[in-house]
Design a protein around this motif. Structure first.
Motif, mmCIF file in Angstrom:
data_model
loop_
_atom_site.group_PDB
_atom_site.id
_atom_site.type_symbol
_atom_site.label_atom_id
_atom_site.label_comp_id
_atom_site.label_asym_id
_atom_site.label_seq_id
_atom_site.Cartn_x
_atom_site.Cartn_y
_atom_site.Cartn_z
ATOM 1 N N SER A 111 0.843 -1.193 0.000
ATOM 2 C CA SER A 111 0.000 0.000 0.000
ATOM 3 C C SER A 111 0.882 1.248 0.000
ATOM 4 O O SER A 111 1.893 1.310 0.689
ATOM 5 N N VAL A 112 0.482 2.256 -0.767
ATOM 6 C CA VAL A 112 1.261 3.480 -0.917
ATOM 7 C C VAL A 112 0.605 4.596 -0.106
ATOM 8 O O VAL A 112 -0.607 4.790 -0.167
ATOM 9 N N TYR A 113 1.423 5.324 0.646
ATOM 10 C CA TYR A 113 0.963 6.441 1.470
ATOM 11 C C TYR A 113 1.696 7.700 1.029
ATOM 12 O O TYR A 113 2.883 7.655 0.697
ATOM 13 N N LYS A 114 0.990 8.822 1.032
ATOM 14 C CA LYS A 114 1.589 10.093 0.625
ATOM 15 C C LYS A 114 1.273 11.148 1.664
ATOM 16 O O LYS A 114 0.120 11.328 2.057
ATOM 17 N N MET A 115 2.305 11.861 2.106
ATOM 18 C CA MET A 115 2.126 12.928 3.083
ATOM 19 C C MET A 115 1.633 14.182 2.378
ATOM 20 O O MET A 115 2.226 14.641 1.407
ATOM 21 N N GLU A 116 0.535 14.717 2.875
ATOM 22 C CA GLU A 116 -0.018 15.973 2.364
ATOM 23 C C GLU A 116 0.289 17.047 3.403
ATOM 24 O O GLU A 116 -0.279 17.053 4.491
ATOM 25 N N TYR A 117 1.201 17.942 3.082
ATOM 26 C CA TYR A 117 1.624 18.978 4.022
ATOM 27 C C TYR A 117 0.561 20.056 4.110
ATOM 28 O O TYR A 117 0.159 20.636 3.099
ATOM 29 N N VAL A 118 0.078 20.324 5.335
ATOM 30 C CA VAL A 118 -0.959 21.335 5.539
ATOM 31 C C VAL A 118 -0.487 22.437 6.478
ATOM 32 O O VAL A 118 -1.281 23.267 6.890
ATOM 33 N N GLY A 119 0.805 22.458 6.789
ATOM 34 C CA GLY A 119 1.344 23.458 7.697
ATOM 35 C C GLY A 119 1.624 24.773 7.004
ATOM 36 O O GLY A 119 1.265 24.974 5.836
ATOM 37 N N PRO A 120 2.285 25.685 7.709
ATOM 38 C CA PRO A 120 2.605 26.987 7.114
ATOM 39 C C PRO A 120 3.581 26.839 5.947
ATOM 40 O O PRO A 120 4.479 26.010 5.991
ATOM 41 N N GLN A 121 3.385 27.627 4.912
ATOM 42 C CA GLN A 121 4.219 27.509 3.718
ATOM 43 C C GLN A 121 5.607 28.110 3.911
ATOM 44 O O GLN A 121 6.582 27.599 3.390
ATOM 45 N N GLU A 122 5.720 29.202 4.657
ATOM 46 C CA GLU A 122 7.041 29.772 4.902
ATOM 47 C C GLU A 122 7.702 28.969 6.015
ATOM 48 O O GLU A 122 7.098 28.670 7.028
#
Length: 183
Positions: A145-156
Motif C-alpha cells: 500500500s502506498v501512502y503520501k504525506m499531504e503537508y498542511v502546515g505553514p508555507q514559509e
C-alpha cells in the motif's frame, strides 16, 4: 501454649494500633466565594497568549481547563466544542493505496509517521512508515500500500535546515536502489 501465643499476637497488634483512629475529613469549598473567570472558547483564541489558562482561585484545586497551556489547552478547548483539532481519525484502510491514488496522510510538520496494518485492516502487524516533505511517498513493504504525506502546515519555513549543516543529505534507503521506472 496455643492460647499463650494468641494472646501475645493480640497484644502486639493492640500496642501498634492507635487507640483513637482518625476519621476521614473533608472540606467544602464555597462556590459563591470563588470569582467567576470566563474560559475562552476555541473561536476566541487568536494569539499564543490566549493559550494560557486563568489558573485556579486560591484554595482550590485547578481543573484541566484552568491549568492547561499551549497545544494541550487548544486540544481541550476544541474537544469542549466538538472540534477535532489534531484530526485523529484513522487513515482510510478500506482500499489499497497505489502510486496513482495513494492513501493521503495529512501533516502540519516536517515529517509524519503512519502505521500500516494492511488491506483489509489488520491483515499484518503494524509497520511504521516515515514520510518527510522531501520524500512524501512511502510504500508498505508487507502489503504494498502506498501512502503520501499531504503537508498542511505553514508555507514559509524558517527552520528548514534542521541543524544538519549545508552539506547534509538524507540517508539512503532501499528505495534509492530501485530502478526509476519501477517508481
Amino acid at each position: 501454649m496455643l492460647l499463650q501465643r494468641s494472646a501475645l499476637a493480640i497484644a502486639r497488634r493492640a500496642a501498634v494500633a492507635p487507640a483513637v483512629r482518625r476519621s476521614l475529613a473533608t472540606s467544602a469549598v464555597r462556590r459563591d466565594a470563588v470569582p467567576d473567570t470566563k474560559i475562552k472558547g476555541i473561536k476566541e483564541v487568536k494569539t499564543v497568549d490566549d493559550l494560557f489558562g486563568p489558573g485556579a482561585p486560591a484554595g482550590t484545586v485547578p481543573t484541566d481547563v484552568e491549568q492547561s497551556t499551549g497545544l494541550e489547552r487548544l486540544e481541550i478547548l476544541g474537544k469542549m466544542e466538538s472540534v477535532d483539532v489534531f484530526d485523529m481519525r484513522p487513515l482510510d484502510a478500506s482500499r489499497l493505496g497505489t502510486l496513482s491514488n495513494p492513501v493521503l496522510v495529512r501533516s502540519a510538520g516536517e515529517e509524519q509517521f503512519a502505521g500500516c496494518t494492511g488491506v483489509p485492516a489488520d491483515s499484518h502487524n503494524v509497520i511504521w512508515l516515515g514520510m518527510t516533505r522531501e520524500r512524501p511517498v512511502e510504500r508498505c513493504p508487507e502489503c504494498g500500500s502506498v501512502y503520501k504525506m499531504e503537508y498542511v502546515g505553514p508555507q514559509e519555513d524558517h527552520h528548514h535546515d534542521h541543524g544538519h549543516g549545508h552539506g547534509w543529505k538524507e540517508p539512503k534507503t532501499m528505495a534509492d536502489y530501485v530502478k526509476p521506472e519501477y517508481w
